[in-house]
Write a protein that holds these residues in place. Structure first.
Motif, PDB file in Angstrom:
ATOM      1  N   TRP A   1      10.692  20.612   8.162  1.00  0.00           N
ATOM      2  CA  TRP A   1       9.216  20.428   9.386  1.00  0.00           C
ATOM      3  C   TRP A   1       9.479  21.234   9.718  1.00  0.00           C
ATOM      4  O   TRP A   1      10.270  21.691  10.991  1.00  0.00           O
ATOM      5  CB  TRP A   1      10.095  19.112   9.480  1.00  0.00           C
ATOM      6  N   ASP A   2       7.929  21.487   9.895  1.00  0.00           N
ATOM      7  CA  ASP A   2       7.753  22.576  11.176  1.00  0.00           C
ATOM      8  C   ASP A   2       7.519  22.089  12.639  1.00  0.00           C
ATOM      9  O   ASP A   2       6.210  21.398  11.992  1.00  0.00           O
ATOM     10  CB  ASP A   2       7.290  23.617  11.083  1.00  0.00           C
ATOM     11  N   THR A   3       7.732  21.674  13.904  1.00  0.00           N
ATOM     12  CA  THR A   3       7.365  21.086  14.841  1.00  0.00           C
ATOM     13  C   THR A   3       6.554  21.845  16.033  1.00  0.00           C
ATOM     14  O   THR A   3       7.193  22.299  15.899  1.00  0.00           O
ATOM     15  CB  THR A   3       8.792  20.531  15.387  1.00  0.00           C
TER      16      THR A   3
ATOM     17  N   LYS B   1       9.292  29.556  15.510  1.00  0.00           N
ATOM     18  CA  LYS B   1       9.048  28.696  14.373  1.00  0.00           C
ATOM     19  C   LYS B   1       8.555  28.262  13.017  1.00  0.00           C
ATOM     20  O   LYS B   1       8.548  28.462  12.194  1.00  0.00           O
ATOM     21  CB  LYS B   1       9.027  26.700  14.672  1.00  0.00           C
ATOM     22  N   THR B   2       7.178  28.293  13.188  1.00  0.00           N
ATOM     23  CA  THR B   2       6.378  28.830  12.150  1.00  0.00           C
ATOM     24  C   THR B   2       6.654  30.225  11.553  1.00  0.00           C
ATOM     25  O   THR B   2       7.014  29.826   9.856  1.00  0.00           O
ATOM     26  CB  THR B   2       4.646  28.601  12.748  1.00  0.00           C
ATOM     27  N   SER B   3       6.765  30.890  12.329  1.00  0.00           N
ATOM     28  CA  SER B   3       6.830  32.272  11.404  1.00  0.00           C
ATOM     29  C   SER B   3       8.009  32.427  10.390  1.00  0.00           C
ATOM     30  O   SER B   3       7.907  32.797   9.703  1.00  0.00           O
ATOM     31  CB  SER B   3       7.089  33.177  12.646  1.00  0.00           C
TER      32      SER B   3
ATOM     33  N   SER C   1      -1.055  27.914  17.845  1.00  0.00           N
ATOM     34  CA  SER C   1       0.171  26.940  17.746  1.00  0.00           C
ATOM     35  C   SER C   1       0.522  25.689  17.316  1.00  0.00           C
ATOM     36  O   SER C   1      -0.952  25.065  16.589  1.00  0.00           O
ATOM     37  CB  SER C   1       0.290  26.679  19.049  1.00  0.00           C
ATOM     38  N   THR C   2       1.561  24.739  16.409  1.00  0.00           N
ATOM     39  CA  THR C   2       1.136  23.972  15.743  1.00  0.00           C
ATOM     40  C   THR C   2       0.840  23.495  16.319  1.00  0.00           C
ATOM     41  O   THR C   2       1.556  22.507  17.572  1.00  0.00           O
ATOM     42  CB  THR C   2       2.429  23.451  15.212  1.00  0.00           C
ATOM     43  N   VAL C   3      -0.136  22.265  15.645  1.00  0.00           N
ATOM     44  CA  VAL C   3      -0.249  20.808  15.976  1.00  0.00           C
ATOM     45  C   VAL C   3       0.228  19.646  14.918  1.00  0.00           C
ATOM     46  O   VAL C   3       0.609  19.808  14.264  1.00  0.00           O
ATOM     47  CB  VAL C   3      -1.891  21.269  16.067  1.00  0.00           C
TER      48      VAL C   3
HETATM   49 MG    MG Z   1       4.415  26.429  15.172  1.00  0.00          MG
END
Ligand code: MG
Ligand code: GTP
Length: 220
Positions: A76-78, A35-37, A53-55
């Motif tokens: 929004w990146d969850t 997702k973030t990538s 890993s996203t916090v």
């Molecule tokens: Mg992420």
């Protein structure tokens, strides 16, 4: 003034002349699906093989031109990790669109799509549009989830479908643009062909609003 449509689909910001509409979009799915990538590829045209890993939740903004409108996307990146679910689902309600992502090399991430879809139904607006993305399609040798399975599941859930790669920049821009288009289509359907810029109250929910229903844990 903004219309009732704006109230349902995003605020038409009369104070900021730099865009016509603002669409809030969420990227959801299991941890490590990309997702973030995916967001970094779209917003910054960058990719890193490292996994951080996203916090909680984070967002980026990008303005695009679509259908003769300047549309500001607040994306929004969850975090995919279950421990952040209460935080992330609090943001579902203000979203006009969702990119629900799985990893084509990870069966479990695909098996969880149904649960993520239920989370959307539970916490978001009825009219929120959803696009299913099977990410990491550059990893053909390690593919576990066939493209047809993804397409079938998307059909079953009533979502559009793309296979994507944040790494090789495959279908990233297309995914966002298609999602924007289906949000716009839904918007004009709802206005029944009338002028979406017609006057009306601006009463859309804000991103900080909390969901009314209590949190239910996802099985993922
Ligand atoms: Mg992420
Ligand atoms: P959480 O923040 O924990 O929810 O994970 P995430 O979904 O944001 O995953 P992230 O974007 O951090 O990516 C996880 C790992 O997969 C990283 O090592 C990325 O480099 C890698 N990755 C992401 N997208 C792709 C892709 O399209 N292809 C390949 N080969 N690797 C990818």
């Amino acid at each position: 003034m903004a219309s009732a449509t704006d109230a349902r689909y995003g605020q038409k910001e009369s104070t900021d002349q730099n865009f016509d509409y603002m669409f809030k979009i969420l990227i959801i799915g299991n941890s490590s699906v990309g997702k973030t990538s995916f967001l970094f590829r779209y917003a910054d045209d960058s990719f890193t093989p490292a996994f951080v890993s996203t916090v909680g939740i984070d967002f980026k903004v990008k303005t695009i031109y679509r259908n003769d409108k300047r549309i500001k996307l607040q994306i929004w990146d969850t975090a995919g990790q279950e421990r952040y679910r209460t935080i992330t689902t609090a943001y579902y309600r203000g979203a006009m669109g969702f990119i629900l992502m799985y990893d084509i090399t990870n069966e479990e991430s695909f098996n969880c799509v149904q649960d993520w879809s239920t989370q959307i139904k539970t916490y978001s607006w009825d009219n929120a549009q959803v696009l299913l993305a099977g990410n990491k399609c550059d990893m053909e040798d390690e593919r576990i989830v066939a493209g047809d399975r993804g397409r079938q599941l998307a059909d079953q859930l009533g979502f559009e479908f793309f296979e994507t790669s944040a790494k090789d920049n495959i279908n990233v821009k297309q995914t966002f643009e298609r999602l924007v288009d289906i949000i716009c289509e839904k918007m004009s359907e709802t206005t029944d062909g009338s002028d979406p810029n017609a006057a009306g109250p601006k009463v859309g929910p804000s991103l900080t609003e909390q969901p009314q229903r209590s949190h239910q844990d996802c099985a993922c």
